[in-house]
Design an enzyme around this catalytic site. Structure first.
Site, PDB file in Angstrom:
ATOM      1  N   HIS A 140      -5.762   1.397   5.847  1.00 34.75           N
ATOM      2  CA  HIS A 140      -6.325   0.527   4.868  1.00 34.75           C
ATOM      3  C   HIS A 140      -6.930  -0.665   5.385  1.00 34.75           C
ATOM      4  O   HIS A 140      -6.229  -1.716   5.874  1.00 34.75           O
ATOM      5  CB  HIS A 140      -5.355   0.212   3.818  1.00 34.75           C
ATOM      6  CG  HIS A 140      -5.763  -0.835   2.630  1.00 34.75           C
ATOM      7  ND1 HIS A 140      -6.823  -0.848   2.118  1.00 34.75           N
ATOM      8  CD2 HIS A 140      -5.260  -1.932   2.424  1.00 34.75           C
ATOM      9  CE1 HIS A 140      -6.820  -1.971   1.349  1.00 34.75           C
ATOM     10  NE2 HIS A 140      -6.026  -2.402   1.243  1.00 34.75           N
ATOM     11  N   CYS A 156       0.897  -1.182   0.012  1.00 35.59           N
ATOM     12  CA  CYS A 156      -0.020  -0.096  -0.057  1.00 35.59           C
ATOM     13  C   CYS A 156       0.808   1.302   0.035  1.00 35.59           C
ATOM     14  O   CYS A 156       0.181   2.333  -0.107  1.00 35.59           O
ATOM     15  CB  CYS A 156      -0.926   0.063   1.242  1.00 35.59           C
ATOM     16  SG  CYS A 156      -1.714  -1.238   1.565  1.00 35.59           S
ATOM     17  N   GLU A 216     -26.931  10.589  11.751  1.00 37.34           N
ATOM     18  CA  GLU A 216     -26.206  11.563  12.356  1.00 37.34           C
ATOM     19  C   GLU A 216     -24.652  11.365  12.550  1.00 37.34           C
ATOM     20  O   GLU A 216     -23.870  12.114  12.497  1.00 37.34           O
ATOM     21  CB  GLU A 216     -26.775  11.161  14.037  1.00 37.34           C
ATOM     22  CG  GLU A 216     -25.887  12.158  14.899  1.00 37.34           C
ATOM     23  CD  GLU A 216     -26.201  13.701  14.901  1.00 37.34           C
ATOM     24  OE1 GLU A 216     -27.235  14.051  14.237  1.00 37.34           O
ATOM     25  OE2 GLU A 216     -25.674  14.283  15.426  1.00 37.34           O
TER      26      GLU A 216
END
Lengths: 270, 270, 270, 270
Positions: free
Chosen positions: C141, C123, C166
């Site tokens: 991730h 990543c 909310e």
């Protein structure tokens, strides 16, 4: 090669606590190592219990001591006990290839066994199949509800298939080597590979699964697991940590597959 | 015979901690044993709370001291308290067969009770029915959502049935012995056996369930549990650990049954 | 500005325990601080594992030391290891902007690495994109099943949208500042705002996601996350704690969205 | 009267640990009591976080010190922080009836606050409404997904209703006393009672819920909770433990209601 596990294992498994004092000094010393296979079995069973995989004495695990002095030594959890509460001295220890019994919890002082007569897990011949046919370092058996559900949702299928999910990449790509006659790991599955896991039919007695499990292992050289219909799953790996990771990745995929099926999403993308 | 529980019980239950110092030295000594029934009730209630089985003061548990000096002693959790937070001195202790009260949390120093007036669990007559009619060693009552859902999904049925799921094998095979007049354990259920659990109708007051629970126990000599519609389940076993294991196995099956029903899979295979 | 995190971090991450004694005194001292980024990565990975977000070596996390002496330092978890078991010395440390490698777990004594050859998370280029394009302080991730399900339920959509819940208010309101050329936080989303998260298509190799992730970041100046179809999600924030909070809030919304979709409730209120 | 809570509270909340040493000796001593309201808020927030009720800074809790020397003292968690990580000194302390501010986390040494400017929870006027209108001892606000789902499944209804589920009996039976002008607890709900919880519409700003919450409290003298559509729930009780128990029982019922609705089982039995 497998990444080392450097974490501090759960303390309950490592301590030479009061309950171990009845053991011989040799065993006490042996079990003081948190990464000893017998301790790892205890630790992983607690983890599997928390995941609802080995509830109510179900499931089991066995580790072959591939990182130890003698990789032919195999530790096996006992049958019919609460998996999350087992202690290192409750394991059976056998030596491959002829499964010679080296150590039994029934030899431990009665102060600990309370005269209970231990038997090795009924999964033992299945674990041994993974060791001898695949050179596995550990084998995990769970009653995962996602595993059972998948075998029920696809009751007429002989195999489970899923593709195009990132988590598939956590599983090994295996290939039968005609020269060595062995299945070898040649990398990891790719994202676009289809993961295929054979499903065998359940039998009244766990040991009677041996033949069909072995047949599935032969017929599916690419698999690291076998689903048992209405029962659960067997997963193995080169080491205990690989077996754990494969089992987690497969269970993630089985859980997702149940949700996908429920939502009408096909499991395999054409 | 039951496997010993050699695990190190959760520390919170075992310690003679500060909150116990107000007790008599005798009680402090008694409760220093983590496998004391009063400590096991505390430990298991925490476990059941984590499973959402005894949330909000619901549910209960009682242990008969079958492994102790006097197997007629019965420990009962109090009514209306947070089950995951009870302490060993909060139990009622009665002696069978006439349920003579031997010890009450109301006799404990006010420093601990804070003048709260304890009452034994409203489940008490139901627990006693399991002890007297089935010679149980422990009885567990939960408000498991899977148990409630099953009684709602099959609202017109008087019993829950499931077959051909491996986890069924964790449950005992029971048989009525005409000579002794007792129900005896003759082994474990087989994979192809149908697990049958009677469902009784709920009543406004828990103690009013006693008659129908006793009737169900009589009519279903093979059962180790009774479902209560819109309420929960009662499960018992020969020992506390057997009761725990049976309860876990049954709840696994109830959870699976809800999923199977939702997916249109029949619970009993013909 | 972010609220301080004053909690006592999980003890396992803070201790200079036995397994760290093989490190240099400098590293031991550095890792004795529980709020050190390398320790926070360990702590958060355990938390994410418990949420089923990084099971089976999946997922990853990187922290930029925005509160430290040099905010250009970036800590990156290694690739292919059990995320819940990593230890602080297993991180890669690079320096922005040119990603100069300052420290590698491969330089640690073999006693700890056991000769395993570590690689930074696949990543890494994605994490770097968040740092350089958004000035992020941390990037998470996960393989969250709710994230994957949402990308499957809306397989033909290029973005996920939800409004009038909310929890949306936990997420930042971002705006592109034409003068600075940067995306700036101007407050929090309002209840009636629609949260929009772009969905990019998965690729066989994680690093190949970089282009489409960067394009999504450019095209969606208001987003703090990018969904990857059939894969998971990337979430970032100004600090590690903001990233954690955003990830939790988004996952809550994704989980709710799956339930709403299943119940036929539209995700966006007109 | 409420049962005492004799459990050993989670250790993290009780210790005068390193992070508290920057406080004045008086505060250190005060917070050394695990049953201090500020510590209980910390403990319960961790529990609620584990239940997914206060994830991502959502939700809140306030305790009035009804068992302390001055029952007019009210502890309030701060706004916008990670609820599972708050520490006792982060609470606001106000005195009823005029909500005079007695203590603020902003007065604590910067070593701890790191100059973060704390604000009391946006729920504060709603908590105060429960204290003044109902004489509550604690008030809990969560973003429970079951609460949100129920308000979505019954989007056109102004109240949630369920009957004939055992868990209902955990909730109090309340009655408006015309003489005192107060709502009084006259026992517990019966199994055949219908639990009714009003649903109010959400507003962009939490404090703007105050009017409609107060109106719901007036119009529903029998309720111990108010649902907020697309948002969550407010639950209160005579003491913190009662509030916790009521919240757990209600959430159990909301979770069950979602499952019943999905399975086509009516929530109220005629």
């Amino acid at each position: 090669m497998s990444a080392p596990c450097n974490c501090k294992h759960a303390e309950a498994t490592t301590a030479v606590d009061g309950s171990l004092q009845a053991l011989s000094p040799e065993l006490q010393k042996e079990f003081s190592d948190p990464s000893h296979p017998a301790n790892l079995i205890c630790e992983l069973c607690r983890l599997f219990y928390d995941n609802n995989w080995v509830t109510g004495t179900g499931g089991g695990i066995s580790i072959r001591d591939v990182d130890g002095a003698d990789p032919n030594l195999v530790y096996i959890a006992p049958s019919g006990v609460q998996k999350e509460r087992i202690r290192p001295w409750e394991m059976f220890l056998v030596e491959l290839p002829d499964e010679k019994l080296l150590r039994s919890p029934n030899d431990v002082p009665e102060e600990l066994t309370k005269k209970y007569k231990y038997k090795p897990s009924a999964c033992t011949p299945l674990f041994m199949s993974c060791y001898t046919m695949r050179d596995a370092g550990a084998c995990i058996h769970t009653h995962s509800q996602s595993a059972v559900m998948v075998t029920l949702l696809f009751e007429n299928q002989k195999q489970f298939e899923i593709s195009h999910i990132e988590q598939i990449k956590a599983l090994p790509k295996l290939k039968y080597n005609e020269d060595s006659g062995k299945v070898e790991k040649i990398g990891s599955l790719d994202y676009f590979d289809t993961l295929v896991i054979p499903i065998i039919e359940n039998t009244p007695h766990e040991e009677d699964l041996t033949d069909s499990l072995q047949e599935a292992i032969r017929n599916y050289p690419g698999t690291s697991a076998v689903l048992v219909r209405r029962h659960g799953i067997y997963v193995w790996g080169e080491t205990v940590w690989k077996a754990k990771v494969y089992n987690e990745a497969i269970d993630y995929l089985l859980e997702l597959a149940v949700k996908m099926h429920q939502a009408g999403v096909p499991l395999v993308r054409s």
